[in-house]
Design an enzyme around this catalytic site. Sequence first.
Site, PDB file in Angstrom:
ATOM      1  N   ASN A  26      31.534  51.961  74.823  1.00  0.00           N
ATOM      2  CA  ASN A  26      31.027  51.500  73.250  1.00  0.00           C
ATOM      3  C   ASN A  26      30.017  50.539  73.036  1.00  0.00           C
ATOM      4  O   ASN A  26      29.137  50.636  72.254  1.00  0.00           O
ATOM      5  CB  ASN A  26      32.393  51.101  72.401  1.00  0.00           C
ATOM      6  N   LYS A  67      30.912  50.973  88.270  1.00  0.00           N
ATOM      7  CA  LYS A  67      31.581  52.226  87.543  1.00  0.00           C
ATOM      8  C   LYS A  67      31.252  52.317  86.279  1.00  0.00           C
ATOM      9  O   LYS A  67      32.388  51.585  85.781  1.00  0.00           O
ATOM     10  CB  LYS A  67      32.830  52.444  88.025  1.00  0.00           C
ATOM     11  N   GLY A  97      37.922  47.024  79.140  1.00  0.00           N
ATOM     12  CA  GLY A  97      38.577  48.512  78.602  1.00  0.00           C
ATOM     13  C   GLY A  97      39.927  48.303  77.867  1.00  0.00           C
ATOM     14  O   GLY A  97      40.045  47.194  77.301  1.00  0.00           O
ATOM     15  N   GLU A 118      38.804  41.931  79.860  1.00  0.00           N
ATOM     16  CA  GLU A 118      38.285  42.057  78.557  1.00  0.00           C
ATOM     17  C   GLU A 118      38.939  43.184  78.014  1.00  0.00           C
ATOM     18  O   GLU A 118      38.492  44.195  77.951  1.00  0.00           O
ATOM     19  CB  GLU A 118      36.762  41.920  78.391  1.00  0.00           C
ATOM     20  N   CYS A 141      35.839  46.426  70.280  1.00  0.00           N
ATOM     21  CA  CYS A 141      36.969  45.706  70.613  1.00  0.00           C
ATOM     22  C   CYS A 141      37.203  44.490  69.578  1.00  0.00           C
ATOM     23  O   CYS A 141      38.290  44.224  69.245  1.00  0.00           O
ATOM     24  CB  CYS A 141      36.865  45.031  71.788  1.00  0.00           C
ATOM     25  N   GLN A 185      39.746  60.909  71.484  1.00  0.00           N
ATOM     26  CA  GLN A 185      39.759  59.732  70.634  1.00  0.00           C
ATOM     27  C   GLN A 185      40.131  60.566  69.425  1.00  0.00           C
ATOM     28  O   GLN A 185      40.508  59.748  68.428  1.00  0.00           O
ATOM     29  CB  GLN A 185      38.504  59.026  70.745  1.00  0.00           C
ATOM     30  N   GLU A 226      33.394  36.184  78.826  1.00  0.00           N
ATOM     31  CA  GLU A 226      31.996  36.503  79.234  1.00  0.00           C
ATOM     32  C   GLU A 226      30.999  35.966  78.410  1.00  0.00           C
ATOM     33  O   GLU A 226      31.370  35.082  77.346  1.00  0.00           O
ATOM     34  CB  GLU A 226      31.903  37.830  78.934  1.00  0.00           C
TER      35      GLU A 226
HETATM   36  P1  NAP Z   1      39.714  52.564  79.277  1.00  0.00           P
HETATM   37  O1  NAP Z   1      40.236  53.894  79.106  1.00  0.00           O
HETATM   38  O2  NAP Z   1      40.522  51.655  79.713  1.00  0.00           O
HETATM   39  O3  NAP Z   1      38.532  52.896  80.218  1.00  0.00           O
HETATM   40  C1  NAP Z   1      37.596  51.729  80.525  1.00  0.00           C
HETATM   41  C2  NAP Z   1      37.082  51.835  81.917  1.00  0.00           C
HETATM   42  O4  NAP Z   1      38.176  51.751  82.901  1.00  0.00           O
HETATM   43  C3  NAP Z   1      36.251  53.185  82.046  1.00  0.00           C
HETATM   44  O5  NAP Z   1      35.133  53.218  83.084  1.00  0.00           O
HETATM   45  C4  NAP Z   1      37.458  54.134  82.650  1.00  0.00           C
HETATM   46  O6  NAP Z   1      37.060  55.098  83.624  1.00  0.00           O
HETATM   47  C5  NAP Z   1      37.913  53.166  83.769  1.00  0.00           C
HETATM   48  N1  NAP Z   1      39.440  53.420  84.047  1.00  0.00           N
HETATM   49  C6  NAP Z   1      40.383  54.151  83.469  1.00  0.00           C
HETATM   50  N2  NAP Z   1      41.572  54.077  84.346  1.00  0.00           N
HETATM   51  C7  NAP Z   1      41.140  53.188  85.321  1.00  0.00           C
HETATM   52  C8  NAP Z   1      42.123  53.152  86.613  1.00  0.00           C
HETATM   53  N3  NAP Z   1      43.288  53.456  86.933  1.00  0.00           N
HETATM   54  N4  NAP Z   1      41.316  52.186  87.518  1.00  0.00           N
HETATM   55  C9  NAP Z   1      39.903  51.650  87.213  1.00  0.00           C
HETATM   56  N5  NAP Z   1      39.356  52.043  86.086  1.00  0.00           N
HETATM   57  C10 NAP Z   1      39.856  52.836  85.336  1.00  0.00           C
HETATM   58  O7  NAP Z   1      38.949  52.194  77.815  1.00  0.00           O
HETATM   59  P2  NAP Z   1      38.027  52.863  77.086  1.00  0.00           P
HETATM   60  O8  NAP Z   1      38.705  53.767  76.100  1.00  0.00           O
HETATM   61  O9  NAP Z   1      36.897  53.321  77.949  1.00  0.00           O
HETATM   62  O10 NAP Z   1      37.601  51.616  75.945  1.00  0.00           O
HETATM   63  C11 NAP Z   1      38.069  51.393  74.793  1.00  0.00           C
HETATM   64  C12 NAP Z   1      38.995  50.261  75.165  1.00  0.00           C
HETATM   65  O11 NAP Z   1      38.130  48.914  75.769  1.00  0.00           O
HETATM   66  C13 NAP Z   1      39.515  49.450  73.883  1.00  0.00           C
HETATM   67  O12 NAP Z   1      40.761  49.106  74.132  1.00  0.00           O
HETATM   68  C14 NAP Z   1      38.456  48.353  73.719  1.00  0.00           C
HETATM   69  O13 NAP Z   1      39.229  47.313  72.781  1.00  0.00           O
HETATM   70  C15 NAP Z   1      38.228  47.930  74.947  1.00  0.00           C
HETATM   71  N6  NAP Z   1      36.956  47.149  75.036  1.00  0.00           N
HETATM   72  C16 NAP Z   1      37.105  45.755  75.052  1.00  0.00           C
HETATM   73  C17 NAP Z   1      36.175  44.914  74.954  1.00  0.00           C
HETATM   74  C18 NAP Z   1      36.408  43.242  75.329  1.00  0.00           C
HETATM   75  O14 NAP Z   1      35.382  42.834  75.421  1.00  0.00           O
HETATM   76  N7  NAP Z   1      37.404  42.867  74.857  1.00  0.00           N
HETATM   77  C19 NAP Z   1      34.743  45.326  74.714  1.00  0.00           C
HETATM   78  C20 NAP Z   1      34.738  46.785  74.623  1.00  0.00           C
HETATM   79  C21 NAP Z   1      35.722  47.602  74.565  1.00  0.00           C
HETATM   80  P3  NAP Z   1      36.688  56.631  82.893  1.00  0.00           P
HETATM   81  O15 NAP Z   1      36.839  56.421  81.334  1.00  0.00           O
HETATM   82  O16 NAP Z   1      35.285  56.963  83.213  1.00  0.00           O
HETATM   83  O17 NAP Z   1      37.738  57.757  83.549  1.00  0.00           O
END
Ligand code: NAP
Length: 492
Positions: free
Chosen positions: A151, A174, A227, A249, A283, A330, A461
């Site tokens: 995002n 990654k 994530g 985060e 987020c 999504q 961060e």
């Molecule tokens: P996600 O599905 O958890 O994925 C985040 C990253 O983790 C991607 O690069 C994903 O790879 C990787 N990943 C997935 N499974 C993994 C595993 N088993 N081991 C290691 N890496 C793995 O989250 P998203 O849908 O991309 O992002 C949305 C989420 O991020 C929301 O919950 C949002 O609130 C959160 N977010 C938090 C912040 C903050 O600063 N607090 C900021 C932005 C977003 P692939 O997708 O390439 O497979």
Amino acid sequence: MVLEYKLLIDGESKDSSTGETFDDINPATLENLATVQVAGKEDVDRAVESAEEGLRVWSEVPAPRRAEVLFRAARILQERKEDLAVLMTEEMGKVLPETRGDVQEAIDITNYAAGEGRRMFGETTTSELKDKFCMTMLRPIGVVGMITPWNFPIAIPSWKIMPALIAGNAIVFKPSSDTPLLAIKLVEILMEAGLPPGVVNIVPGPGGSVGKAIVQHPRIKAISFTGSLETGKWIMGECAKTIKRVSLELGGKNPVIVMDDADLELALEGVLWGAFGTTGQRCTATSRLILHEKIKDEFISRLLAKTKSLRVGNGLLPETDIGPVINKAQLEKIERYVRIGKEEGATLLCGGNAIDPGLPGYFFEPTIFTDVTPDMRIAQEEIFGPVLSIIMVSGLEEAIEVANNTRYGLSSAIYTESIGNAFRAIKKIEAGITYVNAPTIGAEVHLPFGGVKGTGNGFREAGTEAIKEFTEVKAVYVDYSGRLQKAQIDTE
Ligand code: NAP
């Protein structure tokens, strides 16, 4: 012709061991922007070896000299801001003013981290013994694994990479499979600015394989992850096995409280921007409006009128307010939550459907539910789309109780003209960030960013806290007495 991108290891574009590729899809048009090679486990091993070599070189460069590379990178980012913003809108959909903001955030954190190169302060203090000097110093952690979402495809990697670099670490990175191009462009810029080969390596591919290999790698010393809560929990468990430092985060379910004494026009603008900016995919997005019942009729009718005037479409067009959501999964998740909200008894005030603005991509109407109770799933779980739930309250205490009634604790906001209400909310809301008379989104890079409860594990961060995320503290004792002095024993 669609370009094919490889891995970035040891400063060079390298073929992956898997022979597989994935497509980088524009979520508005469904065009394929590029194909990207999928890294395998042995590529992660190669990337770690390369990072270890990079670390040997980079950790010996004095921090003010490392800063020069970062300052140059910030200048290049500035020069390419518009091209990167356009590419970002194509890659993940958000509107151009926001993608420009994303690049600007990367520029800001890069300059900020570079400035920290001359502020790697430790502490000096007295010893309990004579002729003995005590101090602390900061050391790099070593090879750090970074895993990021889609995002904020340049800003979030920059929040991690720039502080880690100024502290002298090397990186295996990654990026999200939805936004690999922006990640590659960012690291290419760092190398153009003079970063030695191997200091940052990119291994694209799915989290379940490449991310997992990084998390489980025995020679990676720390993981910095942004994530979802589910992935974060799994990563934390894995990191326990190798005693890796892990900073998380994670998600949010961010509340805006609007009191009966608020400046209503200001609050309306803030709620609209907080809920529907970035198509609700932040987020820090406002997903719960906690509204004082005395103003509900006027506030809701004005909010509805403003929401209905928002234009959904291609983020490259100046008339668009809301771009697409990131992908089909999504979109389906948002549709599922709309069904859940209706089944739970909430009232759908507007939106609730996928729409076709003349493009084949993943577009969803800005959606508002009223009659939401605090324990409904739509008020508890992160939807990560343009969906706002309105919960009515009769006073500040109740508003704060509702605000705190989720597993998350990232951002929060209160709109009020009363300084007493504002400070009570600042004190009592369980969140890493509280805004007064501003929406839940809009963090600045020189302040710490992160959350409490299910949003994170205590790290922050940005700001000076970012340096702590990527350094070890060493205590140093220099005894110049010329004799053996014994702490706690030589007490006379
Ligand atoms: P996600 O599905 O958890 O994925 C985040 C990253 O983790 C991607 O690069 C994903 O790879 C990787 N990943 C997935 N499974 C993994 C595993 N088993 N081991 C290691 N890496 C793995 O989250 P998203 O849908 O991309 O992002 C949305 C989420 O991020 C929301 O919950 C949002 O609130 C959160 N977010 C938090 C912040 C903050 O600063 N607090 C900021 C932005 C977003 P692939 O997708 O390439 O497979």
